[in-house]
Scaffold this active site. Structure first.
Site, mmCIF file in Angstrom:
data_model
loop_
_atom_site.group_PDB
_atom_site.id
_atom_site.type_symbol
_atom_site.label_atom_id
_atom_site.label_comp_id
_atom_site.label_asym_id
_atom_site.label_seq_id
_atom_site.Cartn_x
_atom_site.Cartn_y
_atom_site.Cartn_z
ATOM 1 N N GLU A 128 -56.768 -64.235 -41.169
ATOM 2 C CA GLU A 128 -55.483 -63.708 -40.695
ATOM 3 C C GLU A 128 -54.513 -63.510 -41.856
ATOM 4 O O GLU A 128 -53.749 -62.546 -41.890
ATOM 5 C CB GLU A 128 -54.879 -64.659 -39.674
ATOM 6 C CG GLU A 128 -55.680 -64.708 -38.389
ATOM 7 C CD GLU A 128 -55.257 -65.879 -37.529
ATOM 8 O OE1 GLU A 128 -54.571 -65.652 -36.531
ATOM 9 O OE2 GLU A 128 -55.599 -67.022 -37.864
ATOM 10 N N HIS A 156 -63.969 -47.517 -30.083
ATOM 11 C CA HIS A 156 -62.860 -47.881 -29.181
ATOM 12 C C HIS A 156 -62.933 -49.354 -28.797
ATOM 13 O O HIS A 156 -62.469 -49.731 -27.717
ATOM 14 C CB HIS A 156 -62.874 -47.014 -27.915
ATOM 15 C CG HIS A 156 -63.065 -45.554 -28.192
ATOM 16 N ND1 HIS A 156 -62.023 -44.682 -28.409
ATOM 17 C CD2 HIS A 156 -64.201 -44.813 -28.335
ATOM 18 C CE1 HIS A 156 -62.498 -43.469 -28.650
ATOM 19 N NE2 HIS A 156 -63.828 -43.530 -28.622
ATOM 20 N N SER A 173 -55.137 -76.709 -34.948
ATOM 21 C CA SER A 173 -53.825 -76.554 -34.324
ATOM 22 C C SER A 173 -53.175 -77.929 -34.241
ATOM 23 O O SER A 173 -53.855 -78.935 -34.027
ATOM 24 C CB SER A 173 -54.001 -75.971 -32.914
ATOM 25 O OG SER A 173 -52.916 -76.356 -32.086
ATOM 26 N N LYS A 201 -58.986 -76.393 -31.319
ATOM 27 C CA LYS A 201 -58.893 -75.134 -32.045
ATOM 28 C C LYS A 201 -59.418 -75.198 -33.467
ATOM 29 O O LYS A 201 -59.237 -76.171 -34.184
ATOM 30 C CB LYS A 201 -57.432 -74.687 -32.096
ATOM 31 C CG LYS A 201 -56.872 -74.357 -30.741
ATOM 32 C CD LYS A 201 -57.207 -72.959 -30.310
ATOM 33 C CE LYS A 201 -56.158 -72.015 -30.868
ATOM 34 N NZ LYS A 201 -56.527 -70.634 -30.594
#
Ligand code: ARG
Length: 467
Positions: free
Chosen positions: A305, A171, A292, A298
């Site tokens: 992804e 979970h 970024s 970043k």
């Protein structure tokens, strides 16, 4: 320097090879949706190999002279060279790769070229091409899976030597400590099944449909088995109607690819978590991240992804194939042309993603032990409950007892081990030795995370992936 095209000038009005009995040309809209050479030219190598095997078969059957066979073989080799260096002119009037090749062959080999299509239809021809192409795609995917499996195994080995312990989660909440290597091996297990599935799919794909003709076979005495064997296919199809309309192999491959992509997507998700600031376990190499345009600090896990995103495309390809197939009456129907692009897309997506994932895994490094997310003591509470079981307490009661201690610990912001030791001094000695490391060592059974088990698994899997 780019060589000039040597084949014909495009002339879209010219009649198609099948148009002997036609006055009218295809309507504009039909011509547009009919056109497949922009994508089925990917089958060129298979089409040429299949044509050569068929020509040899015709020769063995006494239907093609030696000199005609030689003219065909030379013509096909020339076409292969023209396609390889980009000089081949694909004509829209010829719709697909098969007719483009046949038309060019007739120009190069004269009458011999016109003899090639005897006993063959584009229907068994395209089925053969797609099967040969899928076999090659399976072999390439096996290589990709092997590289990724070995990359994961090498990381798993490194983090077994310098053990990295993480909380196994259910979970997405911390459960019990495990070796990070154990978690990596979970993915190697998935890849092992993926390899199995592809090997199984390959058996049903390497089956030659040649000799099935348009749908009902041929009167010509072709030795189907000999032709199949010359193409490296150990089996032939057993029913001509099935042979020209079957795309199960494409659907199976697409399923295998989609499921592998689901595995890669899950791995991507775990790696995004483990390398992030919240989980602080691993680091991505800079070359597998991007910055970024606005936020200077970043380093985003774009490779991961994109792999996770591309899994959607792979599932889409499978659904597209199944949906195209589901309403088709026997035997060949033109709908089948629509199975090609999803098949190609599934293979491309899989190959690109395997390569990207391998690059990411090779670039992973572990954070220093002092910088890693600490394991909360609660992750050791199951070990205590099992110790009580060893001392004769029924598990349900042990679970309840430990739950009360962990609950109190959470409320007081304390370590449950201290509370348990006060409540039950007999446990103090066990609790002093209870650490994430001891907990990992103690789960020493097949499939468990004890370092010796994990090392054994690495050895077993390495053998399988090196084979
Ligand atoms: N391009 C076609 C396909 O992929 C080849 C077979 C065409 N056959 C036909 N009867 N029109 O399905």
């Amino acid at each position: 320097m780019k060589k000039k095209p040597v084949s014909r000038k495009p002339s879209p009005r010219r009649k198609a090879l099948w148009a002997g009995g036609y006055d009218a040309a295809p309507g504009k809209a039909l011509a547009k949706i009919s056109l497949s050479h922009p994508f089925d030219r990917r089958l060129a190598a298979q089409d040429l190999a299949g044509s050569l095997a068929h020509a040899r078969g015709l020769h063995r059957a006494g239907l093609l002279s030696k000199s005609d066979l030689e003219a065909i073989a030379a013509g096909l080799a020339k076409i292969a060279a023209e396609i390889a260096d980009g000089r081949f002119v694909f004509e829209d009037a010829d719709e697909d790769i098969h007719m483009n090749v046949e038309r060019r062959l007739a120009a190069l080999a004269g009458e011999a070229g016109a003899r090639l299509h005897a006993g063959r239809s584009r229907n068994d021809q395209v089925a053969l091409d797609l099967r040969l192409w899928t076999v090659a795609a399976i072999d390439a995917a096996q290589e990709g899976l092997r590289a990724l499996g070995l990359a994961l195994l090498s990381r798993a080995e490194a983090w077994c030597k310098e053990p990295v312990v993480i909380p196994a989660r259910t979970h997405l909440r911390a459960g019990q400590p495990v070796l990070l290597s154990h978690a990596l091996l979970a993915y190697v297990e998935m890849l092992r099944r993926d390899r199995d599935r592809l090997a199984d799919c390959r058996r049903r794909t390497a089956v030659s449909p040649l000799g099935s003709g348009a749908c009902a076979g041929t009167t010509l005495p072709l030795d189907r088995r000999a032709v199949a064997e010359s193409l490296g296919m150990p089996e032939i199809t057993e029913n001509s109607l099935d042979a020209v309309s079957d795309r199960d192999f494409a659907a199976e491959f697409a399923f295998a690819a989609a499921l592998t992509m689901v595995h890669l997507s899950r791995l991507a998700e775990d790696l995004i978590l483990w390398t992030g600031e919240e989980f602080r376990t691993l680091r991505l190499s800079e070359s597998t991240t991007t910055g970024s345009s606005m936020m200077p600090q970043k380093k985003n896990p774009d490779a991961l992804e994109l792999v996770r995103g591309k899994s959607g495309r792979a599932s889409g390809a499978l659904i597209s194939l199944l949906t195209t197939m589901k309403g088709l009456p026997l035997s060949y129907n033109r709908d089948l042309q629509e199975t090609q692009e999803p098949l190609f897309s599934a293979a491309d997506t899989l190959m690109d993603s395997l390569a990207a994932m391998t690059e990411v895994v090779r670039g992973l490094s572990a954070r220093k032990a002092s910088e890693r997310l600490p394991i909360e003591s609660g992750a050791l509470s199951t070990d205590l409950a099992e110790e009580l079981v060893r001392r004769g307490v029924p598990f349900r009661e042990a679970h309840g007892r430990v739950a009360r201690w962990t609950r109190r610990a959470a409320k007081d912001g304390a370590d449950f081990r201290a509370i348990a030791a006060t409540e039950d001094p007999g446990l103090a000695r066990f609790l002093r030795r209870l650490t994430p490391e001891s907990s990992v060592r103690a789960r020493d059974l097949p499939g468990g995370t004890a370092p010796a088990r994990v090392r054994g698994e690495i050895r077993r899997l390495r053998k399988l992936f090196q084979a």
